[in-house]
Design an enzyme around this catalytic site. Structure first.
Site, PDB file in Angstrom:
ATOM      1  CD  GLU A  57      79.956  41.635  75.208  1.00 15.46           C
ATOM      2  OE1 GLU A  57      81.075  42.093  75.409  1.00 15.46           O
ATOM      3  OE2 GLU A  57      79.281  41.912  74.201  1.00 15.46           O
ATOM      4  CG  ASP A  59      73.039  34.928  77.938  1.00  9.81           C
ATOM      5  OD1 ASP A  59      71.975  35.434  77.516  1.00  9.81           O
ATOM      6  OD2 ASP A  59      73.567  33.918  77.435  1.00  9.81           O
ATOM      7  CG  LEU A 105      43.070  42.079  54.088  1.00  6.76           C
ATOM      8  CD1 LEU A 105      44.562  41.905  53.807  1.00  6.76           C
ATOM      9  CD2 LEU A 105      42.691  43.553  54.009  1.00  6.76           C
ATOM     10  CD  GLU A 135      50.999  47.248  55.265  1.00  2.86           C
ATOM     11  OE1 GLU A 135      50.503  46.606  56.183  1.00  2.86           O
ATOM     12  OE2 GLU A 135      51.142  48.466  55.323  1.00  2.86           O
ATOM     13  CE  LYS A 137      46.582  38.030  52.467  1.00  2.00           C
ATOM     14  NZ  LYS A 137      46.908  36.862  53.279  1.00  2.00           N
ATOM     15  CG  ASP A 139      51.719  32.517  54.174  1.00  4.62           C
ATOM     16  OD1 ASP A 139      50.608  32.463  54.716  1.00  4.62           O
ATOM     17  OD2 ASP A 139      52.118  31.673  53.345  1.00  4.62           O
ATOM     18  NE  ARG A 158      40.360  37.245  60.941  1.00  2.00           N
ATOM     19  CZ  ARG A 158      39.285  36.626  60.484  1.00  2.00           C
ATOM     20  NH1 ARG A 158      39.140  35.339  60.690  1.00  2.00           N
ATOM     21  NH2 ARG A 158      38.351  37.290  59.834  1.00  2.00           N
ATOM     22  CE1 TYR A 248      47.693  43.398  59.880  1.00  7.49           C
ATOM     23  CE2 TYR A 248      49.714  42.125  59.729  1.00  7.49           C
ATOM     24  CZ  TYR A 248      48.348  42.184  59.858  1.00  7.49           C
ATOM     25  OH  TYR A 248      47.625  41.035  59.988  1.00  7.49           O
ATOM     26  CE  LYS A 320      47.052  47.120  55.310  1.00 11.57           C
ATOM     27  NZ  LYS A 320      47.800  46.916  56.539  1.00 11.57           N
ATOM     28  CE  LYS A 344      45.810  34.475  48.761  1.00 15.16           C
ATOM     29  NZ  LYS A 344      45.539  34.046  50.095  1.00 15.16           N
ATOM     30  CB  CYS A 438      66.026  -3.145  56.593  1.00 20.47           C
ATOM     31  SG  CYS A 438      67.054  -2.062  55.595  1.00 20.47           S
ATOM     32  CB  CYS A 441      70.126  -5.274  55.002  1.00 20.52           C
ATOM     33  SG  CYS A 441      69.530  -4.657  56.581  1.00 20.52           S
ATOM     34  CB  CYS A 456      67.555  -0.815  59.292  1.00 18.25           C
ATOM     35  SG  CYS A 456      68.848  -2.005  58.943  1.00 18.25           S
ATOM     36  CB  CYS A 461      71.960  -1.842  56.646  1.00 21.03           C
ATOM     37  SG  CYS A 461      70.752  -1.207  55.490  1.00 21.03           S
TER      38      CYS A 461
HETATM   39  S1  IVH Z   1      45.491  44.442  57.045  1.00 21.23           S
HETATM   40  C1  IVH Z   1      41.522  45.843  58.623  1.00 21.23           C
HETATM   41  N1  IVH Z   1      47.987  43.989  56.418  1.00 21.23           N
HETATM   42  O1  IVH Z   1      45.991  38.660  55.868  1.00 21.23           O
HETATM   43  C2  IVH Z   1      42.927  45.373  58.501  1.00 21.23           C
HETATM   44  N2  IVH Z   1      46.597  42.121  56.870  1.00 21.23           N
HETATM   45  O2  IVH Z   1      43.906  37.369  54.236  1.00 21.23           O
HETATM   46  C3  IVH Z   1      43.000  44.096  57.797  1.00 21.23           C
HETATM   47  N3  IVH Z   1      47.774  39.955  56.729  1.00 21.23           N
HETATM   48  O3  IVH Z   1      43.426  38.740  58.250  1.00 21.23           O
HETATM   49  C4  IVH Z   1      44.302  43.448  57.781  1.00 21.23           C
HETATM   50  N4  IVH Z   1      49.754  40.771  56.216  1.00 21.23           N
HETATM   51  O4  IVH Z   1      45.871  38.372  59.095  1.00 21.23           O
HETATM   52  C5  IVH Z   1      46.796  43.448  56.753  1.00 21.23           C
HETATM   53  N5  IVH Z   1      50.231  43.747  55.858  1.00 21.23           N
HETATM   54  C6  IVH Z   1      49.063  43.211  56.206  1.00 21.23           C
HETATM   55  C7  IVH Z   1      48.907  41.829  56.339  1.00 21.23           C
HETATM   56  C8  IVH Z   1      47.651  41.303  56.671  1.00 21.23           C
HETATM   57  C9  IVH Z   1      49.063  39.673  56.464  1.00 21.23           C
HETATM   58  C10 IVH Z   1      46.748  38.934  57.019  1.00 21.23           C
HETATM   59  C11 IVH Z   1      45.762  39.332  58.089  1.00 21.23           C
HETATM   60  C12 IVH Z   1      44.413  39.217  57.395  1.00 21.23           C
HETATM   61  C13 IVH Z   1      44.703  38.268  56.286  1.00 21.23           C
HETATM   62  C14 IVH Z   1      43.692  38.375  55.184  1.00 21.23           C
END
Ligand code: IVH
Length: 700
Positions: A57, A59, A105, A135, A137, A139, A158, A248, A320, A344, A438, A441, A456, A461
């Site tokens: 739909e 599409d 950070l 919040e 972090k 990855d 970045r 964020y 923060k 971390k 292989c 075999c 193979c 085999c």
């Molecule tokens: S705040 C001044 N918030 O983690 C604002 N960073 O290891 C600084 N990252 O360079 C960033 N989740 O790429 C912020 N909820 C989050 C994040 C976050 C992932 C990354 C970001 C930063 C790196 C530092």
């Protein structure tokens, strides 16, 4: 973002557009309305994860807009949903200076580090108890976005924090990033946003499965996958990776001169809310405002526990200071802001030693090098065996036997060797030689052009035969419980099971003489084998292990035939007319059905009682659950998952993939996880037990 009245209006308009099915284009007065409708449905799909439209739909509406725009090119706007599509390849990624430096950070690893951070914040601000916003972090890969007069004008990586690479075209492929947003409602003229691009665990897995199916090297982990994807020169390829983005932070803004003041956002949490209201995927649902560092530490610990249940990877939390004026007071070093810190989670990386490399033969004859390492404990499991996928991976990573290696295991992602520590080499390390024959075999190995995998080609085999039987009996194929890897291997060695047909001709008297086989286990195995005879046709097709034919293709094939042997008469063209079937898949299917021994095998399987006909299920449309949607989670005690799903379908119900407001019933078994948590938050979903489910369909 959308008020109930707006939602209602958009939905009514959607229905009207969908009804005009035959229409190939629309009046220009309606073009912006149609764009808004498409934006709304993208938002429901990509931000809320709760689509209201079926893919076809969406599409249909998209094509209607595309056609109208093609006929009236002057009417195309830069933020039209059609403008994500790129033409041609990207030539280069020019450098892009950031408006505000993209700082990193500071890191913390335990509660003491967080208590120290809190002490520093309290000392500098002179405030006794601080309010924090915490919040995840994410990855992934860090990005910056610039919006000017509400339009996305530039996206960048970045880089070194001062300038990155311009990747606007690639970023436009990410549907959760709006091409325009009403910043003017907040008196903002130019804004620079920061966020993280990621690939969720499910899409990462799917992508890698496709890669390995096609003999291509899989991506190492979701983080590298996201970072690498941003620098691909073909935007179509980027779109295929299903990237997502969390936004964020607003790192820079200018206000609209004629209006009195810029955004009056005083708190980080309000800024997250504002971004959410503007249509961005900000961590609105994941963040929490907490007072005092003890509450922060508790929240971080709680999040670490549910980390694996999230659909995407996080490597920690970010804490923060919530008050923006206090943030200004705290300021920054040249490396990081003093008002934020990363916490971390425990590392999922460890070092180990590469002891040897074994070469395993897959069911399609592919040779996979597997690294045997000194066992290491990472993220809750002991890892001693790691796939290296193909010869190129060994060369690219420059691995040698005896190397000290960095091993990673991210969430439920399979473990991976990140790199060897070249600086730790003693000189005694040995080169890894890829076999020419292989290992099972001794046939000579072949590699097709543009493929990374050696194969193979011998159909006889023994390693491939065993793998084919294992696949045939596996859970997603014929689901023969109890006939797992170890047993198939054992039966093969004892010459009790030499091919797929052998499963249905097993000599149970002989099996009874083997160690560890009691009456009960023989009965169970007999029953599981017997039950498998009535598995639906698409499972049998998948179970045959035809190269490139996964579960989806198997279902598509089953829908087009009355009997499995009909496929003998399908030409390459006929096959390619089927949904999901391209030239490679078609070639492989034709090849399978051109071998007389495969045909004979299928004929024998039919004689043995297997279902080669496409039996249409008799669907009860009068029952309690007609047209109701169901999802099962956790392990069921009385029914197999496939039986339960079958019962839903034969009673007129519908199986869905995920928890959303469209789900009517969640049936919960033992150890249910995140789906249950999510469902609890949606009051319309009925959460029932396995027994209640059986009662509902009148089975108990
Ligand atoms: S705040 C001044 N918030 O983690 C604002 N960073 O290891 C600084 N990252 O360079 C960033 N989740 O790429 C912020 N909820 C989050 C994040 C976050 C992932 C990354 C970001 C930063 C790196 C530092």
């Amino acid at each position: 973002m959308y008020s109930p009245e707006e939602k209602q209006k958009l939905q009514t308009e959607t229905t009207a557009f969908l009804k005009s099915k035959g229409a190939t284009s629309i009046g220009l007065n309606k073009i912006e309305q149609l764009r808004n409708i498409l934006r709304f449905h993208e938002y429901r799909y990509y931000i809320l994860n709760d689509p209201w439209l079926a893919d076809n739909e969406y599409d249909q509406l998209y094509k209607l807009l595309e056609k109208t725009e093609n006929e009236n090119p002057n009417c195309i706007t830069a933020d039209s949903p059609t403008q994500r599509v790129a033409k041609g390849l990207t030539k280069s990624f020019p450098s892009a200076p950031h408006l505000a430096p993209m700082l990193s950070l500071d890191n913390s690893y335990n509660s003491e580090d967080l208590i120290d951070f809190d002490r520093r914040v309290r000392e500098i601000t002179g405030i006794e108890i601080i309010e924090y916003c915490v919040e995840p972090k994410f990855d992934g890969a860090s990005i910056s976005l610039i919006y000017e007069n509400n339009l996305l004008t530039r996206a960048a990586t970045r880089g070194d924090g001062v300038e990155g690479d311009e990747i606007t075209t690639n970023i436009k492929q990410i549907k959760s990033i709006p091409l325009s947003a009403k910043f003017s409602n907040y008196n903002l003229q130019q804004v620079e946003l920061r966020g993280e691009v990621l690939i969720n665990k499910n899409n990462f897995k799917k992508y890698n499965e496709q890669q390995t199916e096609q003999g291509l090297a899989p991506l190492a982990n979701p983080r590298n996958a996201a970072a690498g994807s941003l620098r691909i020169k073909n935007p179509i390829e980027v779109a295929k990776r299903s990237l997502e983005a969390f936004i964020y932070h607003i790192s820079y803004f200018t206000s609209i001169a004629t209006k009195k003041s810029a955004s009056d956002v005083q708190q980080h949490s309000s800024m997250i809310k504002m971004l959410w209201e503007l249509g961005f995927r900000s961590p609105q649902k994941e963040m929490k405002v907490l007072t005092g560092i003890d509450a922060v530490i508790n929240y971080c610990n709680e999040f670490e526990i549910i980390r694996d249940e999230l659909p995407f990877e996080i490597d920690g939390m970010v804490i923060k200071v919530n008050d923006v004026l206090l943030q200004d007071k705290l300021g920054m070093t040249s490396h990081h802001p003093r008002w934020a810190i990363a916490y971390k989670f425990k590392a999922r990386q460890a070092t180990s030693k590469l002891i040897s490399v074994e070469f395993q033969v897959g069911r399609t004859g592919s040779i996979t090098p597997v690294a045997k390492i000194e066992p290491v404990f990472i993220g809750g499991v002991t890892v001693s065996s790691i796939s290296l996928f193909n010869e190129d991976v060994i060369q690219e990573k420059d691995l040698k036997i005896g190397d000290t290696v960095l091993v990673e295991r991210a969430g439920d992602v399979i473990p991976n060797i990140v790199k060897p520590f070249i600086e730790l080499r003693s000189g005694k390390e040995k080169k890894i030689f890829f076999p020419t024959h292989c290992p099972a075999c001794n046939s000579i190995l072949y590699k097709e052009e543009e493929e990374a995998v050696w194969r193979c080609l011998s159909f006889e085999c023994p390693a491939q035969i065993v793998e084919r039987i294992i696949h045939f009996a596996s859970k997603d194929a014929m689901d023969i419980r109890g006939l797992g890897e170890a047993l198939v291997q054992k039966f093969y060695e004892q010459k009790l099971l030499l091919d797929i047909i052998g499963i249905y001709k097993l000599n149970f008297d002989a099996i009874g003489t083997l160690d560890g086989f009691g009456k009960k286990s023989i009965e169970n195995l007999k029953e599981a084998i017997n039950n498998s005879k009535s598995q639906p046709l698409h499972r049998l097709i998948f179970a045959l292990g035809i190269r490139f034919v996964g579960e989806t293709t198997a279902k598509a094939l089953a829908q087009c035939i009355h009997h499995l042997l009909d496929l003998r008469n399908f030409s390459l063209d006929d096959l390619q007319n089927i949904n999901d079937v391209g030239p490679k898949v078609a070639g492989s299917i034709c090849n399978f059905f051109s071998h007389q021994n495969n045909i004979e095998m299928l004929q024998q399987l039919e004689e043995l009682g297997l279902q080669l006909k496409n039996v249409k299920k008799e669907i009860l449309t009068s029952g309690n659950i007609n047209q109701q949607t169901f999802l099962f989670t956790g392990s069921l005690q009385k029914l197999k998952r496939s039986e339960a799903e079958n019962l839903v379908e034969t009673n007129g119900g519908i199986i869905v993939n995920g928890v959303s407001s469209k789900l009517h019933y969640l049936v919960v078994g033992a150890d249910a996880g995140s789906k249950l948590e999510k469902a609890k938050k949606i009051t319309s979903i009925k959460i029932i037990s396995e027994d209640e489910f059986l009662q509902l369909i009148g089975k108990e």
